[in-house]
Design an enzyme around this catalytic site. Structure first.
Site, PDB file in Angstrom:
ATOM      1  N   ASP A 303       0.327  -1.298   0.392  1.00 42.62           N
ATOM      2  CA  ASP A 303      -0.294  -0.085   0.153  1.00 42.62           C
ATOM      3  C   ASP A 303       0.751   1.054  -0.212  1.00 42.62           C
ATOM      4  OD1 ASP A 303      -2.049   1.734  -0.186  1.00 42.62           O
ATOM      5  OD2 ASP A 303      -2.921   0.948   1.777  1.00 42.62           O
ATOM      6  N   TYR A 477      -4.949   4.486   1.189  1.00 39.15           N
ATOM      7  CA  TYR A 477      -6.775   3.541   0.362  1.00 39.15           C
ATOM      8  C   TYR A 477      -5.881   2.923  -0.887  1.00 39.15           C
ATOM      9  CZ  TYR A 477      -8.450   7.059   3.859  1.00 39.15           C
ATOM     10  OH  TYR A 477      -8.559   7.862   4.504  1.00 39.15           O
ATOM     11  N   HIS A 478      -4.615   2.085  -0.725  1.00 38.19           N
ATOM     12  CA  HIS A 478      -4.528   1.850  -2.394  1.00 38.19           C
ATOM     13  C   HIS A 478      -3.972   0.237  -2.476  1.00 38.19           C
ATOM     14  CE1 HIS A 478      -3.370   5.706  -4.451  1.00 38.19           C
ATOM     15  NE2 HIS A 478      -4.469   6.250  -4.256  1.00 38.19           N
ATOM     16  N   PRO A 479      -4.512  -0.651  -1.488  1.00 43.42           N
ATOM     17  CA  PRO A 479      -4.745  -1.974  -1.539  1.00 43.42           C
ATOM     18  C   PRO A 479      -4.189  -2.883  -2.771  1.00 43.42           C
ATOM     19  CG  PRO A 479      -6.106  -2.065  -0.804  1.00 43.42           C
ATOM     20  CD  PRO A 479      -6.074  -1.209  -0.621  1.00 43.42           C
TER      21      PRO A 479
END
Length: 543
Positions: A303, A477-479
């Site tokens: 992330d 919020y970029h898993p």
């Protein structure tokens, strides 16, 4: 619940394709697979519909975070982040992340995709993925080699630009950064205004741009409030999906062709493991019968993290209070009547990319907001200000997603292992130093009175700034990466996105990324879905 055909009866309904997850990728696939009318396609989305004013209105997206239209995932306590649990909200509505994000359109560096190819992902070099970015894109300003103009995904310049956003762009140039009018062109490096997935004053999610036109087709069925609980197998073939509908009833559907998982980097590996696909010992510990041992499921979690640098403005010029009182009424009326004004802003209007080591690739991205922001679990500081948020782009730390239990309702158990690698901390420290410097550049110094965070009491030395980074860093919020693509033993899907060792099952979301692209992940996820649709068209059935 939206449906064209209701479940029920003794025999499960049969579709050609069942898509699990109605987010950014799922909406793309629902459109592409239902084109021509020959395929019977079912799209299952665990959350409700997306027809909500705060989704349509670009500046209101912060109101959606934490609502029933997002999953609010949280890590276990992270030792590298002072024992804090970091929050990773994900979309839980049609359009998924594209319905709740800040709409920034970034693809990443060309070398990111060449790197995927060199890791064993044949056919995923930049020259091979670029046509699918262009196929998706309908850019209102840019054309040529790097941009599409006829695709469903509308990409436009920010229609509203706050004076603080413009001041940041000038300040960065005063500090030596070059202006970049196209972060998705020859080079990412530089600063400027982001392009966004919005048009005509409204958000342009994949639900709006891909799914809405397709919903008129008789061969496409869309069901919301439908939580997939298990993939159904016969031997090694995925043949159906069990889900719980809006009334709490368990329903089974069959797929004559393929099942495509597009539930995201947290939910997709969870569903695989609940279905018996994953690390054998972990599944055995939860009493789940093994269908296919794949040790890579849930691993390789990545992330992007950022850390705030906040300046207080001399005057009350930020967006604070724009959602209250007479100002809110005026802005609301302007948007409702004309689809113009402040509420067309994506808030993250400006930013840019910094190359720290001179290798030509960005190490840092800045997300700049013309107000003071906090986090989901941390209220913003009071007053007017500007938030400069440097974000590292090539994290070295890797985490893992696991099951908390064998119950579909329980959230996954996961550690991001955030900031356990000193290189990640060092990159954010460099970002904080750049941001502090920019607050003192002439264009921002005229507007900013003082630095609130880290604050004047925090020294420039690495020890003090490292402690600040570990205390304040948050996810962007970029898993990604939890079902990575490749051809080695640890890969979960092959280069055509088929789950290894199984038939009839593909994955087409951010979980397949072997390494995070250098930038926001929505555009790359849409590209992955476009590629999946092409693979399926050329190899129906997933054989």
């Amino acid at each position: 619940m939206m449906t064209k055909r209701d479940g029920g009866g003794a025999a499960p309904e049969i579709f050609d394709y069942v898509i699990v997850g109605g987010g950014s990728a799922g909406c793309v696939l629902a459109n592409r697979l239902s084109e021509g009318g020959a395929n019977r396609v079912l799209l299952l989305e665990a959350g409700p519909h997306d027809r909500l004013l705060s989704i349509r209105m670009p500046a209101a997206f912060v109101r959606v975070l934490g609502s029933r239209r997002t999953w609010l995932y949280g890590t276990e306590p992270e030792p590298g982040a002072k024992g804090r649990s970091l929050h990773v909200p994900q979309g839980r509505t049609l359009g998924g992340g594209s319905s709740v994000n800040a709409m920034v359109y970034i693809r990443g560096d060309a070398a990111d995709y060449d790197g995927w190819r060199d890791l064993g992902c044949r056919g995923w070099g930049f020259d091979e993925v670029l046509p699918f970015f262009r196929k998706a894109e309908g850019n209102a300003r840019l054309a040529g080699r790097f941009h599409g103009t006829e695709g469903p995904l509308r990409v436009t310049d920010t229609p509203y630009r706050h004076p603080l956003s413009a001041a940041f762009v000038r300040a960065a140039q005063e500090d030596g950064a070059r202006y970049n009018h196209d972060f998705n062109g020859e080079s990412q490096i530089g600063i400027g205004f982001y392009q966004v997935t919005a048009f005509d004053g409204e958000r342009g999610s994949t639900a709006r741009t891909y799914l809405r036109p397709a919903e008129r087709r008789a061969n496409l069925t869309v069901r919301t409030d439908a939580l997939a609980t298990r993939i159904l197998f016969t031997d090694k073939r995925a043949e159906g999906v069990a889900y719980r509908d809006a009334r709490g009833r368990m329903v089974e559907v069959k797929a004559a062709g393929e099942i495509i998982l597009t539930a995201g980097a947290l939910a997709t590996p969870k569903l695989l493991m609940l279905s018996g696909v994953g690390p054998a010992d972990h599944l055995k510990a939860h009493g789940i019968a093994l269908v296919q041992a794949l040790e890579g499921v849930g691993g390789n979690y990545q992330d992007h993290l950022e850390v705030p640098v906040i300046g207080r403005t001399r005057e009350a010029i930020s967006l604070l209070g724009a959602d209250r009182g007479f100002r809110a009424l005026a802005h609301g009326l302007q948007w409702l009547l004309f689809r113009s004004g402040l509420l067309t802003s994506n808030l993250v209007e400006s930013g840019g990319f910094w190359d720290l080591d001179g290798d030509g690739r960005a190490d840092l991205q800045f997300h700049v907001l013309p107000l003071i922001v906090g986090d989901i679990d941390r209220a913003p500081l009071p007053g007017h200000g500007i938030s400069l948020n440097p974000c590292f782009l090539a994290p070295k730390s890797r985490g893992r997603i696991q099951l908390r239990s064998a119950r579909a309702d329980d959230p996954p158990h996961f550690h991001g292992h955030y900031l356990e690698r000193e290189e990640d901390v060092a990159t954010l420290i460099a970002g904080v130093r750049i941001a502090r410097r920019l607050l003192k550049a002439p264009s921002l110094a005229r507007l900013v009175d003082c630095e609130l965070l880290p604050g004047g009491n925090i020294a420039e030395d690495a020890g003090a700034l490292g402690d600040y980074v570990r205390s304040y860093a948050k996810t962007v919020y970029h898993p990604a990466g939890t079902c990575r693509m490749g051809e080695d033993a640890g890969a979960v899907v092959d280069p055509e996105l088929r789950v290894r060792g199984l038939t009839g099952l593909r994955i087409a979301d951010a979980s397949i990324m072997p390494v995070l692209p250098r930038g926001n992940t929505n555009a790359p996820t849409i590209m992955i879905a476009e590629r999946a649709a092409d693979f399926i068209a050329r190899s129906p059935g997933g054989e």
